[in-house]
Design an enzyme around this catalytic site. Structure first.
Site, PDB file in Angstrom:
ATOM      1  N   ARG A  88      -4.414  -4.267  -6.319  1.00  0.00           N
ATOM      2  CA  ARG A  88      -3.421  -5.287  -6.648  1.00  0.00           C
ATOM      3  C   ARG A  88      -4.093  -6.587  -7.107  1.00  0.00           C
ATOM      4  NH1 ARG A  88       2.124  -6.032  -3.330  1.00  0.00           N
ATOM      5  NH2 ARG A  88       1.802  -3.828  -3.019  1.00  0.00           N
ATOM      6  N   ARG A 127      17.939  -5.709  -0.419  1.00  0.00           N
ATOM      7  CA  ARG A 127      17.361  -4.444   0.049  1.00  0.00           C
ATOM      8  C   ARG A 127      17.471  -4.281   1.562  1.00  0.00           C
ATOM      9  NH1 ARG A 127      11.491  -2.759  -2.050  1.00  0.00           N
ATOM     10  NH2 ARG A 127      10.683  -4.464  -0.785  1.00  0.00           N
ATOM     11  N   ARG A 160      13.362  -6.117   5.575  1.00  0.00           N
ATOM     12  CA  ARG A 160      11.963  -6.469   5.804  1.00  0.00           C
ATOM     13  C   ARG A 160      11.836  -7.990   5.863  1.00  0.00           C
ATOM     14  NH1 ARG A 160       8.670  -2.988   1.376  1.00  0.00           N
ATOM     15  NH2 ARG A 160       7.726  -5.017   1.073  1.00  0.00           N
ATOM     16  N   ARG A 171       5.793 -14.036  -3.024  1.00  0.00           N
ATOM     17  CA  ARG A 171       5.290 -12.732  -3.488  1.00  0.00           C
ATOM     18  C   ARG A 171       5.277 -12.651  -5.017  1.00  0.00           C
ATOM     19  NH1 ARG A 171       9.234  -8.881  -0.476  1.00  0.00           N
ATOM     20  NH2 ARG A 171       8.150  -7.121  -1.409  1.00  0.00           N
TER      21      ARG A 171
HETATM   22  P1  ADP Z   1       5.914  -4.976  -2.604  1.00  0.00           P
HETATM   23  O1  ADP Z   1       5.207  -4.342  -3.745  1.00  0.00           O
HETATM   24  O2  ADP Z   1       7.371  -4.925  -2.761  1.00  0.00           O
HETATM   25  O3  ADP Z   1       5.376  -6.348  -2.292  1.00  0.00           O
HETATM   26  P2  ADP Z   1       4.480  -3.408  -0.602  1.00  0.00           P
HETATM   27  O4  ADP Z   1       5.062  -2.604   0.485  1.00  0.00           O
HETATM   28  O5  ADP Z   1       3.643  -2.704  -1.622  1.00  0.00           O
HETATM   29  O6  ADP Z   1       5.713  -4.145  -1.279  1.00  0.00           O
HETATM   30  O7  ADP Z   1       3.595  -4.590   0.010  1.00  0.00           O
HETATM   31  C1  ADP Z   1       4.098  -5.434   1.000  1.00  0.00           C
HETATM   32  C2  ADP Z   1       3.078  -6.522   1.316  1.00  0.00           C
HETATM   33  O8  ADP Z   1       1.864  -5.912   1.827  1.00  0.00           O
HETATM   34  C3  ADP Z   1       2.617  -7.360   0.138  1.00  0.00           C
HETATM   35  O9  ADP Z   1       3.489  -8.451  -0.132  1.00  0.00           O
HETATM   36  C4  ADP Z   1       1.255  -7.838   0.638  1.00  0.00           C
HETATM   37  O10 ADP Z   1       1.402  -8.882   1.584  1.00  0.00           O
HETATM   38  C5  ADP Z   1       0.720  -6.627   1.382  1.00  0.00           C
HETATM   39  N1  ADP Z   1      -0.071  -5.746   0.494  1.00  0.00           N
HETATM   40  C6  ADP Z   1       0.273  -4.504   0.082  1.00  0.00           C
HETATM   41  N2  ADP Z   1      -0.677  -3.991  -0.732  1.00  0.00           N
HETATM   42  C7  ADP Z   1      -1.632  -4.947  -0.835  1.00  0.00           C
HETATM   43  C8  ADP Z   1      -2.859  -5.042  -1.551  1.00  0.00           C
HETATM   44  N3  ADP Z   1      -3.304  -4.032  -2.323  1.00  0.00           N
HETATM   45  N4  ADP Z   1      -3.579  -6.178  -1.419  1.00  0.00           N
HETATM   46  C9  ADP Z   1      -3.176  -7.186  -0.643  1.00  0.00           C
HETATM   47  N5  ADP Z   1      -2.019  -7.186   0.050  1.00  0.00           N
HETATM   48  C10 ADP Z   1      -1.248  -6.075  -0.044  1.00  0.00           C
END
Ligand code: ADP
Length: 221
Positions: A88, A127, A160, A171
């Protein structure tokens, strides 16, 4: 076939990941799910992750890379992997390049779900999820039959903590700062496929399924 699915919060990554997994028999590795699991188990990493997640911030790269790496390296099946939400950031993408080489599983395609901000906000703040079967509803766009209750399990749905408007603004901002540059890295490799994620679930799924069938060379019903 190894796939990375990406997109802003609310772009439909979770819904499409479930369909890809069911149709193509691919193992789903979601960094968000891994963190939620650590939080549920009340571990030290879980507490650290929660601190960032609840505010809408990204979990630091070193922690994220370590937990996803651990999960990927213990993976030894042949069907391929679907990475959801990782990498990410550019730093994670570079770290994953080393992992790709180690396990000999180069990413075949990056599915980038593109959705405008107004719709993302409606999708995320509306959601609700079932704590039992993880089915996702939306109070505006796809409500359950009985308000607040899962159609399958009869359990009370929850929101959530990072789906509130405040956390969501952070975000979305984090996405622009960190994830857009990460995408550039894969665009240079020529493997990014942008898909309009604002259409309904079925048209988006049709496009993804056709794309993956072409890559997989193995059409399905
Ligand atoms: P979304 O894509 O809707 O934000 P996720 O379930 O993928 O939902 O992620 C939720 C949260 O988990 C993110 O907002 C972040 O805080 C953390 N997170 C998830 N994947 C990563 C990543 N690859 N790097 C850093 N933080 C992450």
């Amino acid at each position: 076939m190894n796939i990375l699915i990406t997109g802003a919060p609310g772009s439909g990554k979770g819904t499409m990941s479930r369909r890809i997994m069911d149709t193509f028999g691919i193992t789903h590795i979601s960094s968000g799910d891994l963190f939620r699991q650590y939080i549920k188990e009340d571990t030290e990493i879980g507490a650290l992750a929660r601190h960032y997640i609840d505010q809408g911030l990204l979990v630091p790269d070193d922690v994220t890379i370590e937990i996803v790496k651990e999960r990927i390296l213990c993976f030894n099946e042949d069907q391929g992997i679907l990475l959801d939400g990782f990498p990410r950031t550019s730093i994670q993408a570079h770290a994953f390049y080393e992992i790709e080489k180690k396990i000999n599983r180069p990413i075949d395609v990056v599915i980038n779900l593109v959705v405008d901000k107004e719709l993302l906000i409606r999708r995320i703040t509306g959601r609700r999820m079932c704590p039992e079967c993880s089915t996702i509803y939306n109070i505006y766009l796809n409500p359950p039959r009985v308000p607040g209750v899962c159609d399958n399990e009869g359990r009370t749905l929850f929101q959530r903590p990072d789906d509130t408007l405040d956390a969501l603004s952070v975000r979305l901002n984090q996405y622009d700062i960190h994830t857009e540059p990460m995408l550039e890295y894969y665009r240079k490799r020529g493997i990014v496929k942008d898909i309009d994620g604002s259409l309904g679930v079925e048209p988006v799924w049709k496009e993804i399924k056709e794309l993956l069938e072409k890559i997989d060379g193995n059409p399905r019903d």
